[in-house]
Design a protein around this motif. Structure first.
Motif, mmCIF file in Angstrom:
data_model
loop_
_atom_site.group_PDB
_atom_site.id
_atom_site.type_symbol
_atom_site.label_atom_id
_atom_site.label_comp_id
_atom_site.label_asym_id
_atom_site.label_seq_id
_atom_site.Cartn_x
_atom_site.Cartn_y
_atom_site.Cartn_z
ATOM 1 N N ARG A 89 -18.094 -7.938 9.569
ATOM 2 C CA ARG A 89 -17.367 -8.974 10.310
ATOM 3 C C ARG A 89 -16.634 -8.295 11.461
ATOM 4 N NH1 ARG A 89 -19.297 -10.697 5.305
ATOM 5 N NH2 ARG A 89 -18.642 -12.828 4.810
ATOM 6 N N LEU A 90 -16.593 -8.987 12.596
ATOM 7 C CA LEU A 90 -15.940 -8.415 13.782
ATOM 8 C C LEU A 90 -14.493 -8.885 13.906
ATOM 9 C CD1 LEU A 90 -18.764 -8.828 16.462
ATOM 10 C CD2 LEU A 90 -18.033 -6.721 15.348
ATOM 11 N N TYR A 91 -13.630 -8.009 14.360
ATOM 12 C CA TYR A 91 -12.222 -8.351 14.623
ATOM 13 C C TYR A 91 -11.811 -7.773 15.978
ATOM 14 C CZ TYR A 91 -12.300 -10.158 9.998
ATOM 15 O OH TYR A 91 -12.649 -10.921 8.914
ATOM 16 N N SER A 92 -11.215 -8.639 16.816
ATOM 17 C CA SER A 92 -10.805 -8.220 18.163
ATOM 18 C C SER A 92 -9.617 -7.281 18.101
ATOM 19 C CB SER A 92 -10.356 -9.433 18.973
ATOM 20 O OG SER A 92 -11.344 -10.407 19.009
ATOM 21 N N THR B 35 -5.599 -8.808 14.608
ATOM 22 C CA THR B 35 -4.866 -9.982 14.138
ATOM 23 C C THR B 35 -5.826 -10.761 13.242
ATOM 24 O OG1 THR B 35 -4.010 -10.037 16.391
ATOM 25 C CG2 THR B 35 -3.457 -11.912 14.982
ATOM 26 N N LYS C 90 -6.731 -13.755 10.422
ATOM 27 C CA LYS C 90 -6.363 -14.983 9.709
ATOM 28 C C LYS C 90 -7.100 -15.023 8.367
ATOM 29 C CE LYS C 90 -6.236 -19.850 9.625
ATOM 30 N NZ LYS C 90 -6.521 -21.139 10.073
ATOM 31 N N THR D 24 -9.075 -16.681 5.792
ATOM 32 C CA THR D 24 -9.821 -17.942 5.769
ATOM 33 C C THR D 24 -9.928 -18.417 4.325
ATOM 34 O OG1 THR D 24 -11.960 -16.847 5.708
ATOM 35 C CG2 THR D 24 -11.119 -17.416 7.878
ATOM 36 N N GLU E 139 -10.971 -22.102 2.102
ATOM 37 C CA GLU E 139 -11.463 -23.484 2.200
ATOM 38 C C GLU E 139 -11.628 -24.075 0.815
ATOM 39 O OE1 GLU E 139 -14.903 -24.559 4.777
ATOM 40 O OE2 GLU E 139 -14.163 -22.773 5.838
ATOM 41 N N ILE F 128 -13.835 -26.910 -0.976
ATOM 42 C CA ILE F 128 -14.933 -27.854 -0.788
ATOM 43 C C ILE F 128 -15.285 -28.438 -2.155
ATOM 44 C CG2 ILE F 128 -17.326 -28.154 0.008
ATOM 45 C CD1 ILE F 128 -16.808 -25.672 1.832
ATOM 46 N N TYR G 12 -12.935 -21.520 -1.779
ATOM 47 C CA TYR G 12 -13.698 -20.413 -1.201
ATOM 48 C C TYR G 12 -12.769 -19.587 -0.342
ATOM 49 C CZ TYR G 12 -17.749 -23.147 -2.553
ATOM 50 O OH TYR G 12 -18.682 -23.847 -3.268
ATOM 51 N N GLY H 57 -12.574 -16.421 2.304
ATOM 52 C CA GLY H 57 -13.398 -15.579 3.174
ATOM 53 C C GLY H 57 -13.350 -14.133 2.716
ATOM 54 N N VAL H 58 -14.493 -13.466 2.761
ATOM 55 C CA VAL H 58 -14.628 -12.123 2.202
ATOM 56 C C VAL H 58 -13.788 -11.091 2.967
ATOM 57 C CG1 VAL H 58 -16.297 -10.224 1.898
ATOM 58 C CG2 VAL H 58 -16.928 -12.558 1.265
ATOM 59 N N ALA H 59 -14.086 -10.914 4.251
ATOM 60 C CA ALA H 59 -13.476 -9.802 4.987
ATOM 61 C C ALA H 59 -12.012 -10.077 5.334
ATOM 62 C CB ALA H 59 -14.261 -9.521 6.261
ATOM 63 N N SER H 60 -11.703 -11.325 5.707
ATOM 64 C CA SER H 60 -10.330 -11.594 6.144
ATOM 65 C C SER H 60 -9.354 -11.438 4.981
ATOM 66 C CB SER H 60 -10.222 -12.982 6.769
ATOM 67 O OG SER H 60 -10.571 -13.984 5.855
ATOM 68 N N TYR I 180 -15.515 -17.980 18.293
ATOM 69 C CA TYR I 180 -16.145 -17.685 16.996
ATOM 70 C C TYR I 180 -15.701 -18.686 15.943
ATOM 71 C CZ TYR I 180 -11.654 -15.113 16.775
ATOM 72 O OH TYR I 180 -10.321 -14.737 16.834
HETATM 73 P P1 FAD Z 1 -16.571 -15.534 5.201
HETATM 74 O O1 FAD Z 1 -16.729 -14.926 3.853
HETATM 75 O O2 FAD Z 1 -17.576 -15.142 6.237
HETATM 76 O O3 FAD Z 1 -16.497 -17.094 5.051
HETATM 77 C C1 FAD Z 1 -16.361 -17.933 6.205
HETATM 78 C C2 FAD Z 1 -15.722 -19.252 5.784
HETATM 79 O O4 FAD Z 1 -16.522 -19.916 4.859
HETATM 80 C C3 FAD Z 1 -14.360 -19.086 5.126
HETATM 81 O O5 FAD Z 1 -13.509 -20.103 5.599
HETATM 82 C C4 FAD Z 1 -14.629 -19.237 3.646
HETATM 83 O O6 FAD Z 1 -13.486 -19.795 3.013
HETATM 84 C C5 FAD Z 1 -15.809 -20.192 3.651
HETATM 85 N N1 FAD Z 1 -16.756 -19.960 2.543
HETATM 86 C C6 FAD Z 1 -17.052 -18.815 1.924
HETATM 87 N N2 FAD Z 1 -18.010 -19.014 0.995
HETATM 88 C C7 FAD Z 1 -18.339 -20.315 1.046
HETATM 89 C C8 FAD Z 1 -19.298 -21.137 0.347
HETATM 90 N N3 FAD Z 1 -20.088 -20.645 -0.584
HETATM 91 N N4 FAD Z 1 -19.356 -22.447 0.700
HETATM 92 C C9 FAD Z 1 -18.554 -22.959 1.655
HETATM 93 N N5 FAD Z 1 -17.640 -22.238 2.334
HETATM 94 C C10 FAD Z 1 -17.551 -20.939 2.036
HETATM 95 N N6 FAD Z 1 -11.221 -13.336 13.071
HETATM 96 C C11 FAD Z 1 -9.909 -13.052 13.025
HETATM 97 O O7 FAD Z 1 -9.210 -13.456 12.076
HETATM 98 N N7 FAD Z 1 -9.318 -12.252 13.992
HETATM 99 C C12 FAD Z 1 -10.016 -11.753 15.035
HETATM 100 O O8 FAD Z 1 -9.459 -11.070 15.896
HETATM 101 C C13 FAD Z 1 -11.408 -12.057 15.107
HETATM 102 N N8 FAD Z 1 -12.163 -11.594 16.130
HETATM 103 C C14 FAD Z 1 -13.489 -11.906 16.195
HETATM 104 C C15 FAD Z 1 -14.230 -11.400 17.259
HETATM 105 C C16 FAD Z 1 -15.582 -11.714 17.356
HETATM 106 C C17 FAD Z 1 -16.371 -11.193 18.543
HETATM 107 C C18 FAD Z 1 -16.195 -12.501 16.355
HETATM 108 C C19 FAD Z 1 -17.657 -12.849 16.432
HETATM 109 C C20 FAD Z 1 -15.466 -12.968 15.296
HETATM 110 C C21 FAD Z 1 -14.103 -12.680 15.183
HETATM 111 N N9 FAD Z 1 -13.334 -13.137 14.112
HETATM 112 C C22 FAD Z 1 -12.000 -12.844 14.072
HETATM 113 C C23 FAD Z 1 -13.926 -13.880 12.979
HETATM 114 C C24 FAD Z 1 -14.257 -12.880 11.858
HETATM 115 O O9 FAD Z 1 -15.315 -12.037 12.268
HETATM 116 C C25 FAD Z 1 -14.698 -13.571 10.567
HETATM 117 O O10 FAD Z 1 -15.772 -14.430 10.853
HETATM 118 C C26 FAD Z 1 -13.598 -14.356 9.874
HETATM 119 O O11 FAD Z 1 -12.490 -13.529 9.559
HETATM 120 C C27 FAD Z 1 -14.119 -14.953 8.570
HETATM 121 O O12 FAD Z 1 -14.698 -13.940 7.823
HETATM 122 P P2 FAD Z 1 -14.543 -13.844 6.243
HETATM 123 O O13 FAD Z 1 -15.433 -12.717 5.783
HETATM 124 O O14 FAD Z 1 -13.120 -13.796 5.851
HETATM 125 O O15 FAD Z 1 -15.103 -15.237 5.779
#
Ligand code: FAD
Length: 312
Positions: free
Chosen positions: A78-81, A99, A101, A103, A105, A107, A112, A114-117, A312
């Motif tokens: 996952r990318l972070y700025s 920075t 956030k 994530t 959710e 549903i 759920y 988010g993995v990386a955040s 994004y």
């Molecule tokens: P993921 O695991 O990828 O899940 C995404 C969402 O889906 C979450 O809301 C999660 O709750 C939900 N989810 C997970 N599993 C399920 C399921 N089975 N069914 C339904 N929903 C589900 N983010 C930042 O916070 N800061 C930054 O500065 C930033 N910069 C970025 C720069 C770029 C160029 C890009 C492309 C992205 C950037 N992002 C940034 C976004 C970041 O890369 C991640 O996409 C974000 O943090 C979510 O990743 P995650 O692994 O936490 O969530």
């Protein structure tokens, strides 16, 4: 306007196959205690690695979360700025920041996360983390940065690159506006830095649109793009200036409202026609004959060299 020269940047010094392990040195919450959202500011120590001095504002790093996904594969990158300026967090080249956030959710009653955040937000100072990067070669300040003026539009964590870019700029030589949008006042990020800067520097404006709390003069909700309509005179002049560059970062979809408002206000020079029909469309937009729809916009024009976007 002549082509805008962007700096040469380092790319992918580390990748998924050969990431670099760095240490977290700081992890603090930047949303207010009463906020329903959690956003954290993380600082990494990259001393002794090639990331030191080689990640500039506007670029991102990749984060590799330990463990596997539900298919037994390693978690995807996952990318972070970067939120730090090009010279490093607090001017220290061995420190970079971002920075994040959390994530979350729900549903159909199932939670759920988010993995990386969530992985990042749980890290403690001293914990190791695997990074890749840097990535990003266009969402950057120009080489001759102080020769331009800036209008930065951010929603949520989209403010990260602008925190770094604003610190990179010499505000005695140029001017910048940060237009920030979020749902609640408790989620205005880095206000402790931007509010005093706006107070002390006449060349910096900090505009906020709090969509679920603020109401505009006509009673409608305030969004990041409505800040353009309600902008003070100095910012209106900036939008009209030939040397102004517009940067947009944050939630996917936020760009359309900004584009539409720019066109409604007659700032078509921020866009390039895709073909002869595009030239005609821009003319009819200027004369007020064409209705500005997203579909037509996508068919006929594209962001020009003065527009930079990372959503994004
Ligand atoms: P993921 O695991 O990828 O899940 C995404 C969402 O889906 C979450 O809301 C999660 O709750 C939900 N989810 C997970 N599993 C399920 C399921 N089975 N069914 C339904 N929903 C589900 N983010 C930042 O916070 N800061 C930054 O500065 C930033 N910069 C970025 C720069 C770029 C160029 C890009 C492309 C992205 C950037 N992002 C940034 C976004 C970041 O890369 C991640 O996409 C974000 O943090 C979510 O990743 P995650 O692994 O936490 O969530």
């Amino acid at each position: 306007m002549a082509d805008i020269a962007l700096p040469e940047v380092k790319l992918n010094l580390y990748n998924v196959k050969s990431p670099i392990q760095v240490k977290v040195v700081e992890n603090r919450i930047v949303t207010k205690e009463s906020s329903p959202n959690i956003v954290r500011h993380l600082v990494f120590d990259v001393s002794g690695t090639q990331l030191e001095g080689n990640v500039i504002a506007g670029q991102s790093v990749g984060v590799l979360t330990p463990g596997e996904d539900q298919n037994g594969k390693p978690h995807k990158l996952r990318l972070y700025s970067m939120a730090s300026p090009s010279r490093g967090e607090g001017g220290q080249s061995h420190l970079i920041s971002t920075t994040v956030k959390r994530t979350i959710e729900e549903i159909d009653g199932k939670l759920y996360t988010g993995v990386a955040s969530n992985y990042l937000c749980d890290l403690q100072p001293g914990d190791p983390v695997l990074l890749t990067g840097p990535s990003g070669r266009r969402f950057l300040l120009p080489e001759d940065a102080n020769a331009y003026q800036y209008l930065f539009f951010a929603t949520g964590t989209g403010v990260a690159p602008f925190r770094g870019m604003i610190q990179d700029l010499d505000l005695s030589k140029t001017s910048a506006t940060l237009a920030f949008g979020c749902a609640y006042r408790t989620d205005v990020l880095y206000a402790d830095e931007f509010d005093p800067l706006a107070r002390d520097q006449a060349s910096f404006h900090f505009l906020k649109a709090i969509s679920r709390e603020d109401r505009r003069a006509d009673g409608s909700k305030a969004y990041v793009h409505t800040l353009l309509e309600d902008a003070p005179e100095a910012v209106r002049k900036q939008v009209a200036a030939k040397n102004t560059l517009i940067y947009i970062c944050g939630l996917k979809g936020m760009e359309w409202g900004i584009y539409k408002t720019l066109l409604q206000q007659g700032h078509s020079s921020y866009f390039d026609p895709k073909n002869d029909e595009g030239v005609a469309w821009l003319k009819s937009v200027a004369s007020g004959a064409a209705k500005i729809t997203e579909e037509d916009f996508k068919t006929y024009v594209k962001p020009g060299p003065r527009l930079f976007e990372e959503v994004y």
